[in-house]
Write a protein that holds these residues in place. Structure first.
Motif, PDB file in Angstrom:
ATOM      1  N   ASP A 242      13.600  -4.568   7.499  1.00 29.69           N
ATOM      2  CA  ASP A 242      12.715  -5.687   7.156  1.00 29.69           C
ATOM      3  C   ASP A 242      11.744  -5.996   8.285  1.00 29.69           C
ATOM      4  O   ASP A 242      10.576  -6.309   8.034  1.00 29.69           O
ATOM      5  N   SER A 243      12.190  -5.889   9.519  1.00 31.23           N
ATOM      6  CA  SER A 243      11.300  -6.159  10.659  1.00 31.23           C
ATOM      7  C   SER A 243      10.132  -5.176  10.672  1.00 31.23           C
ATOM      8  O   SER A 243       8.981  -5.571  10.891  1.00 31.23           O
ATOM      9  N   ILE A 244      10.419  -3.915  10.436  1.00 32.17           N
ATOM     10  CA  ILE A 244       9.366  -2.899  10.433  1.00 32.17           C
ATOM     11  C   ILE A 244       8.417  -3.118   9.262  1.00 32.17           C
ATOM     12  O   ILE A 244       7.192  -3.095   9.420  1.00 32.17           O
ATOM     13  N   ILE A 245       8.961  -3.338   8.076  1.00 30.67           N
ATOM     14  CA  ILE A 245       8.112  -3.586   6.912  1.00 30.67           C
ATOM     15  C   ILE A 245       7.248  -4.824   7.144  1.00 30.67           C
ATOM     16  O   ILE A 245       6.041  -4.811   6.891  1.00 30.67           O
ATOM     17  N   ASN A 246       7.853  -5.897   7.646  1.00 32.10           N
ATOM     18  CA  ASN A 246       7.108  -7.144   7.855  1.00 32.10           C
ATOM     19  C   ASN A 246       6.065  -7.015   8.959  1.00 32.10           C
ATOM     20  O   ASN A 246       5.034  -7.682   8.912  1.00 32.10           O
ATOM     21  N   ALA A 247       6.300  -6.151   9.939  1.00 28.17           N
ATOM     22  CA  ALA A 247       5.300  -5.904  10.978  1.00 28.17           C
ATOM     23  C   ALA A 247       4.096  -5.151  10.406  1.00 28.17           C
ATOM     24  O   ALA A 247       2.959  -5.366  10.835  1.00 28.17           O
ATOM     25  N   CYS A 248       4.343  -4.292   9.422  1.00 25.63           N
ATOM     26  CA  CYS A 248       3.274  -3.494   8.822  1.00 25.63           C
ATOM     27  C   CYS A 248       2.554  -4.205   7.682  1.00 25.63           C
ATOM     28  O   CYS A 248       1.384  -3.918   7.410  1.00 25.63           O
ATOM     29  N   ARG A 249       3.231  -5.115   7.042  1.00 25.81           N
ATOM     30  CA  ARG A 249       2.672  -5.781   5.859  1.00 25.81           C
ATOM     31  C   ARG A 249       1.271  -6.357   6.105  1.00 25.81           C
ATOM     32  O   ARG A 249       0.332  -6.054   5.362  1.00 25.81           O
ATOM     33  N   PRO A 250       1.058  -7.173   7.155  1.00 26.62           N
ATOM     34  CA  PRO A 250      -0.292  -7.735   7.344  1.00 26.62           C
ATOM     35  C   PRO A 250      -1.326  -6.675   7.728  1.00 26.62           C
ATOM     36  O   PRO A 250      -2.505  -6.818   7.413  1.00 26.62           O
ATOM     37  N   LEU A 251      -0.894  -5.607   8.363  1.00 23.90           N
ATOM     38  CA  LEU A 251      -1.818  -4.550   8.767  1.00 23.90           C
ATOM     39  C   LEU A 251      -2.265  -3.697   7.589  1.00 23.90           C
ATOM     40  O   LEU A 251      -3.323  -3.084   7.628  1.00 23.90           O
ATOM     41  N   LEU A 252      -1.443  -3.651   6.537  1.00 23.64           N
ATOM     42  CA  LEU A 252      -1.739  -2.805   5.379  1.00 23.64           C
ATOM     43  C   LEU A 252      -2.109  -3.596   4.131  1.00 23.64           C
ATOM     44  O   LEU A 252      -2.439  -3.013   3.111  1.00 23.64           O
ATOM     45  N   ALA A 253      -2.051  -4.923   4.223  1.00 24.00           N
ATOM     46  CA  ALA A 253      -2.263  -5.773   3.044  1.00 24.00           C
ATOM     47  C   ALA A 253      -3.625  -5.576   2.391  1.00 24.00           C
ATOM     48  O   ALA A 253      -3.757  -5.700   1.178  1.00 24.00           O
ATOM     49  N   SER A 254      -4.637  -5.259   3.152  1.00 23.85           N
ATOM     50  CA  SER A 254      -5.977  -5.117   2.579  1.00 23.85           C
ATOM     51  C   SER A 254      -6.248  -3.703   2.049  1.00 23.85           C
ATOM     52  O   SER A 254      -7.315  -3.443   1.500  1.00 23.85           O
ATOM     53  N   ASP A 255      -5.301  -2.798   2.187  1.00 22.13           N
ATOM     54  CA  ASP A 255      -5.471  -1.429   1.714  1.00 22.13           C
ATOM     55  C   ASP A 255      -4.974  -1.344   0.270  1.00 22.13           C
ATOM     56  O   ASP A 255      -3.775  -1.400   0.007  1.00 22.13           O
ATOM     57  N   ALA A 256      -5.906  -1.203  -0.673  1.00 18.58           N
ATOM     58  CA  ALA A 256      -5.575  -1.197  -2.108  1.00 18.58           C
ATOM     59  C   ALA A 256      -4.710  -0.008  -2.511  1.00 18.58           C
ATOM     60  O   ALA A 256      -4.142   0.003  -3.595  1.00 18.58           O
ATOM     61  N   ARG A 257      -4.575   0.988  -1.648  1.00 20.84           N
ATOM     62  CA  ARG A 257      -3.771   2.173  -1.960  1.00 20.84           C
ATOM     63  C   ARG A 257      -2.283   1.924  -1.750  1.00 20.84           C
ATOM     64  O   ARG A 257      -1.455   2.722  -2.184  1.00 20.84           O
ATOM     65  N   ILE A 258      -1.954   0.815  -1.059  1.00 22.96           N
ATOM     66  CA  ILE A 258      -0.569   0.561  -0.661  1.00 22.96           C
ATOM     67  C   ILE A 258      -0.084  -0.750  -1.263  1.00 22.96           C
ATOM     68  O   ILE A 258      -0.768  -1.777  -1.187  1.00 22.96           O
ATOM     69  N   TYR A 259       1.094  -0.703  -1.858  1.00 21.06           N
ATOM     70  CA  TYR A 259       1.673  -1.894  -2.496  1.00 21.06           C
ATOM     71  C   TYR A 259       3.104  -2.085  -1.997  1.00 21.06           C
ATOM     72  O   TYR A 259       3.895  -1.137  -1.982  1.00 21.06           O
ATOM     73  N   PHE A 260       3.414  -3.292  -1.582  1.00 18.41           N
ATOM     74  CA  PHE A 260       4.766  -3.639  -1.150  1.00 18.41           C
ATOM     75  C   PHE A 260       5.503  -4.290  -2.317  1.00 18.41           C
ATOM     76  O   PHE A 260       5.175  -5.408  -2.719  1.00 18.41           O
ATOM     77  N   ALA A 261       6.468  -3.580  -2.861  1.00 15.70           N
ATOM     78  CA  ALA A 261       7.257  -4.108  -3.979  1.00 15.70           C
ATOM     79  C   ALA A 261       8.160  -5.232  -3.464  1.00 15.70           C
ATOM     80  O   ALA A 261       8.719  -5.138  -2.377  1.00 15.70           O
ATOM     81  N   ARG A 262       8.285  -6.263  -4.263  1.00 21.98           N
ATOM     82  CA  ARG A 262       9.177  -7.380  -3.918  1.00 21.98           C
ATOM     83  C   ARG A 262      10.443  -7.255  -4.741  1.00 21.98           C
ATOM     84  O   ARG A 262      10.407  -7.245  -5.959  1.00 21.98           O
ATOM     85  N   ARG A 263      11.567  -7.201  -4.072  1.00 19.61           N
ATOM     86  CA  ARG A 263      12.839  -7.160  -4.772  1.00 19.61           C
ATOM     87  C   ARG A 263      13.319  -8.583  -5.020  1.00 19.61           C
ATOM     88  O   ARG A 263      12.861  -9.518  -4.381  1.00 19.61           O
ATOM     89  N   VAL A 264      14.229  -8.725  -5.962  1.00 20.43           N
ATOM     90  CA  VAL A 264      14.871 -10.017  -6.193  1.00 20.43           C
ATOM     91  C   VAL A 264      16.247  -9.951  -5.553  1.00 20.43           C
ATOM     92  O   VAL A 264      16.887  -8.897  -5.505  1.00 20.43           O
ATOM     93  N   VAL A 265      16.692 -11.092  -5.021  1.00 19.18           N
ATOM     94  CA  VAL A 265      17.980 -11.119  -4.327  1.00 19.18           C
ATOM     95  C   VAL A 265      18.604 -12.503  -4.466  1.00 19.18           C
ATOM     96  O   VAL A 265      17.893 -13.515  -4.543  1.00 19.18           O
ATOM     97  N   THR A 266      19.911 -12.525  -4.522  1.00 15.73           N
ATOM     98  CA  THR A 266      20.654 -13.785  -4.638  1.00 15.73           C
ATOM     99  C   THR A 266      21.087 -14.237  -3.242  1.00 15.73           C
ATOM    100  O   THR A 266      22.259 -14.452  -2.980  1.00 15.73           O
ATOM    101  N   ARG A 267      20.120 -14.397  -2.337  1.00 17.04           N
ATOM    102  CA  ARG A 267      20.372 -14.782  -0.951  1.00 17.04           C
ATOM    103  C   ARG A 267      19.792 -16.174  -0.698  1.00 17.04           C
ATOM    104  O   ARG A 267      18.896 -16.611  -1.395  1.00 17.04           O
ATOM    105  N   ASP A 268      20.293 -16.836   0.348  1.00 10.80           N
ATOM    106  CA  ASP A 268      19.788 -18.166   0.702  1.00 10.80           C
ATOM    107  C   ASP A 268      18.475 -18.097   1.474  1.00 10.80           C
ATOM    108  O   ASP A 268      17.562 -18.860   1.217  1.00 10.80           O
ATOM    109  N   ALA A 269      18.387 -17.196   2.450  1.00  9.53           N
ATOM    110  CA  ALA A 269      17.206 -17.110   3.309  1.00  9.53           C
ATOM    111  C   ALA A 269      16.245 -16.064   2.759  1.00  9.53           C
ATOM    112  O   ALA A 269      16.635 -14.953   2.454  1.00  9.53           O
TER     113      ALA A 269
END
Length: 181
Positions: A17-44
């Protein structure tokens, strides 16, 4: 180029998650790349997750809204079908998943695993800092071994250095699956 599903997996505490979250803002504007959001039964909540209650998760699963689901460490996780069908010019879909569902996912989607790993000492330290598990739970996680399918292409990132180093390796891997549009 067809969509490639990048399955990010590895042991708890390796830094997925740390690696993905570090890359997310750097790649967010690239329309070729999509970060799938999973669903989870977690508190945080993490940026790559949508929190749901256990009844909501079970309803989503019963209605066919999950392409894949799994249980790990007392939680339920799922990858919604809609997350695997992004609009636009997406070439790469990045999804954080459990190692146990890689065979099922890769049987249905062109996939490449990015396996995030770290030394036991780094993982132990990160899990202690996370403060979600007791010491015996951490040792149990460290002893858990899951075999990865040999027929799925894989890149391994050894995350024992800095987050910036691992994130650079991750971005380099992602860009191997994109073409200019």
């Amino acid at each position: 180029m067809p969509n490639t599903l990048i399955l990010v997996a590895g042991p708890s505490g390796a830094g997925k998650d740390s690696i993905i979250n570090a890359c997310r803002p750097l790649l967010a504007s690239d329309a070729r790349i999509y970060f799938a959001r999973r669903v989870v039964t977690r508190d945080a909540q993490s940026p790559g997750e949508r929190l749901v209650s256990v009844p909501a998760f079970e309803k989503l699963k019963a209605e066919g809204g999950l392409a894949f689901d799994w249980a790990a460490h007392g939680l339920m996780y799922g990858l919604p079908r809609e997350e695997l069908l992004p609009d636009g010019m997406v070439q790469v879909i990045i999804a954080s998943v459990s190692r146990i569902v890689i065979p099922a996912i890769s049987a249905q989607y062109p996939s490449h695993v990015v396996f995030i790993n770290a030394s036991d000492s780094h993982i132990r330290e990160r899990l202690h800092l996370r403060d979600r598990e007791m010491s015996n739970d951490i040792e149990e996680r460290l002893s858990r071994k899951v075999l990865l399918p040999e027929d799925v292409p894989m890149t391994t990132i050894q995350n024992d250095g800095t987050l910036a180093e691992a994130a650079t390796q991750f971005r380099t891997t992602i860009f191997r699956f994109t073409t200019e549009v």
